[in-house]
Design a protein around this motif. Structure first.
Motif, mmCIF file in Angstrom:
data_model
loop_
_atom_site.group_PDB
_atom_site.id
_atom_site.type_symbol
_atom_site.label_atom_id
_atom_site.label_comp_id
_atom_site.label_asym_id
_atom_site.label_seq_id
_atom_site.Cartn_x
_atom_site.Cartn_y
_atom_site.Cartn_z
ATOM 1 N N ILE B 183 0.829 -1.110 -0.047
ATOM 2 C CA ILE B 183 -0.006 -0.102 -0.035
ATOM 3 C C ILE B 183 0.863 1.128 -0.334
ATOM 4 O O ILE B 183 0.362 2.371 -0.275
ATOM 5 C CB ILE B 183 -1.039 0.031 1.301
ATOM 6 N N SER B 184 1.891 1.143 0.326
ATOM 7 C CA SER B 184 2.997 2.285 0.234
ATOM 8 C C SER B 184 4.571 1.711 -0.248
ATOM 9 O O SER B 184 5.032 0.803 0.197
ATOM 10 C CB SER B 184 3.110 2.899 1.545
ATOM 11 N N ARG B 185 5.098 2.475 -1.103
ATOM 12 C CA ARG B 185 6.364 2.186 -1.547
ATOM 13 C C ARG B 185 7.485 3.196 -0.753
ATOM 14 O O ARG B 185 8.574 3.074 -1.160
ATOM 15 C CB ARG B 185 6.685 2.031 -2.917
ATOM 16 N N ALA B 186 6.926 3.994 0.074
ATOM 17 C CA ALA B 186 7.726 5.046 0.703
ATOM 18 C C ALA B 186 8.828 4.511 1.525
ATOM 19 O O ALA B 186 8.411 3.272 2.285
ATOM 20 C CB ALA B 186 6.970 6.014 1.324
ATOM 21 N N HIS B 187 9.874 5.008 1.525
ATOM 22 C CA HIS B 187 10.877 4.477 2.495
ATOM 23 C C HIS B 187 10.113 4.766 4.069
ATOM 24 O O HIS B 187 9.622 5.531 4.439
ATOM 25 C CB HIS B 187 12.148 5.147 2.547
ATOM 26 N N LEU B 257 -0.505 2.781 8.163
ATOM 27 C CA LEU B 257 -0.911 3.757 7.484
ATOM 28 C C LEU B 257 -2.601 3.603 7.393
ATOM 29 O O LEU B 257 -2.663 2.333 7.977
ATOM 30 C CB LEU B 257 -0.370 3.919 5.978
ATOM 31 N N PRO B 258 -3.525 4.340 7.156
ATOM 32 C CA PRO B 258 -4.685 4.131 6.826
ATOM 33 C C PRO B 258 -5.209 2.768 6.307
ATOM 34 O O PRO B 258 -5.916 1.857 6.811
ATOM 35 C CB PRO B 258 -5.338 5.271 6.248
ATOM 36 N N GLY B 259 -4.541 2.407 5.392
ATOM 37 C CA GLY B 259 -4.380 1.207 4.530
ATOM 38 C C GLY B 259 -4.083 -0.181 5.531
ATOM 39 O O GLY B 259 -4.799 -1.241 5.025
ATOM 40 N N SER B 260 -3.254 0.116 6.112
ATOM 41 C CA SER B 260 -2.983 -1.035 7.295
ATOM 42 C C SER B 260 -4.211 -1.328 8.001
ATOM 43 O O SER B 260 -4.498 -2.621 8.357
ATOM 44 C CB SER B 260 -1.822 -0.433 8.018
ATOM 45 N N ASN B 286 2.897 -2.178 5.242
ATOM 46 C CA ASN B 286 2.417 -3.038 4.088
ATOM 47 C C ASN B 286 2.133 -4.432 4.956
ATOM 48 O O ASN B 286 2.485 -4.758 5.939
ATOM 49 C CB ASN B 286 3.255 -3.367 2.935
ATOM 50 N N VAL B 287 1.055 -4.987 4.190
ATOM 51 C CA VAL B 287 0.405 -6.007 4.957
ATOM 52 C C VAL B 287 0.677 -7.236 4.568
ATOM 53 O O VAL B 287 0.716 -7.480 3.162
ATOM 54 C CB VAL B 287 -1.233 -5.910 5.154
ATOM 55 N N HIS B 288 1.326 -8.221 5.311
ATOM 56 C CA HIS B 288 1.447 -9.497 4.920
ATOM 57 C C HIS B 288 0.316 -10.597 5.261
ATOM 58 O O HIS B 288 0.051 -10.587 6.361
ATOM 59 C CB HIS B 288 2.631 -10.049 5.473
ATOM 60 N N MET B 309 -4.680 -0.192 -3.606
ATOM 61 C CA MET B 309 -3.582 -1.405 -3.866
ATOM 62 C C MET B 309 -2.420 -1.102 -4.543
ATOM 63 O O MET B 309 -3.069 -0.908 -5.629
ATOM 64 C CB MET B 309 -4.429 -2.566 -3.960
ATOM 65 N N LEU B 310 -1.180 -0.741 -4.192
ATOM 66 C CA LEU B 310 -0.200 -0.432 -5.371
ATOM 67 C C LEU B 310 -0.009 -1.677 -6.191
ATOM 68 O O LEU B 310 0.363 -1.942 -7.449
ATOM 69 C CB LEU B 310 0.886 0.253 -4.589
ATOM 70 N N GLU B 311 0.121 -2.907 -5.265
ATOM 71 C CA GLU B 311 0.837 -3.921 -5.840
ATOM 72 C C GLU B 311 0.392 -5.071 -4.960
ATOM 73 O O GLU B 311 0.220 -5.117 -3.710
ATOM 74 C CB GLU B 311 2.316 -3.876 -6.052
ATOM 75 N N VAL B 312 0.541 -6.512 -5.559
ATOM 76 C CA VAL B 312 0.443 -7.540 -4.634
ATOM 77 C C VAL B 312 1.247 -8.546 -4.986
ATOM 78 O O VAL B 312 1.686 -8.900 -6.049
ATOM 79 C CB VAL B 312 -1.220 -8.277 -4.814
ATOM 80 N N ILE B 313 2.294 -8.968 -4.145
ATOM 81 C CA ILE B 313 3.230 -9.814 -4.201
ATOM 82 C C ILE B 313 2.960 -11.228 -3.708
ATOM 83 O O ILE B 313 2.627 -11.092 -2.216
ATOM 84 C CB ILE B 313 4.602 -9.305 -3.811
#
Lengths: 327, 327
Positions: B183-187, B257-260, B286-288, B309-313
């Protein structure tokens, strides 16, 4: 017996140092002392009328007939007052809140404070502030803090008789503001009574409880010195600590919503920009932003600009629970 | 002296029982043991070449020359290997991650595991798995868990010599999946090294650390029995417990973050609907989502439907750190 009737007003309160978990659930004795501010703008007005004409206790909350558990808690409280006054008759209770109920705005605090005062007065009792605070505590723990005015401390105490709230500073001591960001009006997923009972199942509970005395002493000193830069971080830490216990109880309780976290970050960035504002939470998702009166308008303005904000409620320090009329 | 060069691959790992806070920061000895799964799909491939031709250590991370603190950590690790091997020459390090760095995906774990193996092999050392795990631990605590394959336990130990990770089950033991919601790629606002150092300032820290042994024993037993219904709630509780310490450290660290929070609620409602999935977090937002292979596609599908959602791995259990080529 003649009709006995009284109306009382009481305020919700926002705890700066929280109470979560009980030493004695029957007596509503808290695991730790707490510190709060009455909220002038968040009122409950309650009328209690004892009369031999009623066959049963009738309870109206915000214009609706209360039923089930909500009614039962109020009837149990009336029973306490009847037992104290040696009264046998049933009562009619009419209670109105000025704010949304069940969304972490401590409606049970103002509700049971107003009920305690109205019912005891209607029953012919003239209770001291201390006696009223103890009585209110039986209805809802934090209600005891809504009896005295201004800034109050509920001393955990060692028994029912010494577990009550006292004023530590009057409302006019400090023009603090609670700017409440309502991001949800939904009822809590888990009520406070059940939540308190779950608290000891958290592996963090004992550590939280043990940490409160120091934090409360520091917060109280900061409050008396009107030192928001010291008080604010303590308020935030205590709120997080309480939610940490909630989220690690078994089962866990997640009161926060995405908007709650958004505002935690928002408050931090506003503070970095020089706006002196701190957050706290009750047992719910809505965020209480604590600031001084001079910053209220700016905090309010920024909150209203945030997407998803349902309502912003502002309140300064409020007075003690008062009788409005009695007959 | 001839050119000495080796390439190694290592996997990130997701901890089911976390490590946050150190008993000894110099030796990277953790306050508690931890339990994790290597992630087959999240790789770091690192080539180390020692050569008398280099005037200084050159470090390239994902195609960019590393500078400052990032470079310094790697140079310090090369120094450890040089000291072990009695080597004086400088090195060139080229490292590539298959996943976003610094967003709570434990890039330092796979990074220092791959570096430890590549550098030691390039330096002519043939270290045992235990020795490699200890070496990796010096670079980044959780890197020691990325040395053995599959499901690993890092025993806190009592000294540097007995603080390393062992396999408790091979990758093929259980077809678990980590479905990672980016949900975030920020450092990160605060890096793990600083975060670990702040941990003891939380009033909840000691209680968390004391609670881990029981939780880990239960989680390990559930993992060995492939009992997700028992393992899942323990994973969630431990992740919340770690973030509770972070959010109550002084100063506090808010990685969520809010998405968490949105996903915490989402996972609970999906579970209520019968989809067996649990959440965990590293030191990031990010949530696992942990589930069994049979539920992976459904979890993935639902995640991709969520706004923001930015990406799902997706990753299953991965093997041990391995040498890819050496010269």
């Amino acid at each position: 017996m003649s009709v006995q009737k009284a109306t009382a007003i009481a305020r919700a309160n926002i705890a700066f140092i929280k109470f979560w978990g009980q030493r004695d659930a029957e007596l509503n004795l808290p695991a730790n002392s707490s510190l709060s501010m009455n909220l002038a703008g968040l009122t409950t007005i309650t009328t209690v009328e004892f009369s031999p004409d009623y066959d049963d206790d009738l309870v109206s909350l915000d214009g609706r007939e209360a039923r089930g558990e909500a009614r039962q808690r109020i009837v149990a409280h009336l029973d306490r007052v009847r037992a104290m006054a040696g009264l046998q008759v049933k009562a009619r209770v009419i209670s109105e809140n000025s704010f949304p109920v069940g969304a972490g705005l401590a409606s049970s605090a103002s509700g049971f404070a107003a009920l305690s005062l109205a019912a005891s007065r209607a029953a012919g009792l003239a209770l001291s502030e201390r006696e009223l605070s103890i009585l209110a505590r039986f209805g809802s723990g934090s209600a005891c803090r809504s009896i005295p005015g201004g800034f109050t401390e509920w001393t955990a105490g060692t028994s029912s008789e010494d577990s009550f709230a006292r004023q530590i500073a009057p409302p006019e001591h400090w023009e603090l503001r609670d700017v409440i960001a309502i991001i949800s009006r939904a009822h809590k997923p888990v009520g406070s009574i059940k939540g308190h009972a779950l608290a000891p199942s958290s592996h963090l509970y004992q550590a939280r409880v043990a940490s409160v005395a120091d934090r409360l002493a520091q917060a109280k000193a900061a409050l008396l010195e009107k030192d928001l830069a010291t008080l604010g971080p303590l308020i935030e830490e205590d709120a997080i600590s309480m939610h940490a216990v909630m989220m690690t109880s078994r089962p866990p309780i997640y009161y926060w919503l995405p908007g709650s976290i958004q505002l935690i970050h928002q408050v931090q960035s506003w503070r970095a920009e020089g706006l002196e504002v701190y957050f706290t939470f009750d047992a719910g998702p809505n965020v209480h932003l604590i600031c001084q009166a001079a910053d209220q308008a700016e905090v309010e303005r920024r909150l209203r600009d945030i997407a998803g904000m349902l309502e912003v409620i502002v309140s300064g320090p409020g007075p003690e629970a008062r009788v409005v009329e009695s007959f």
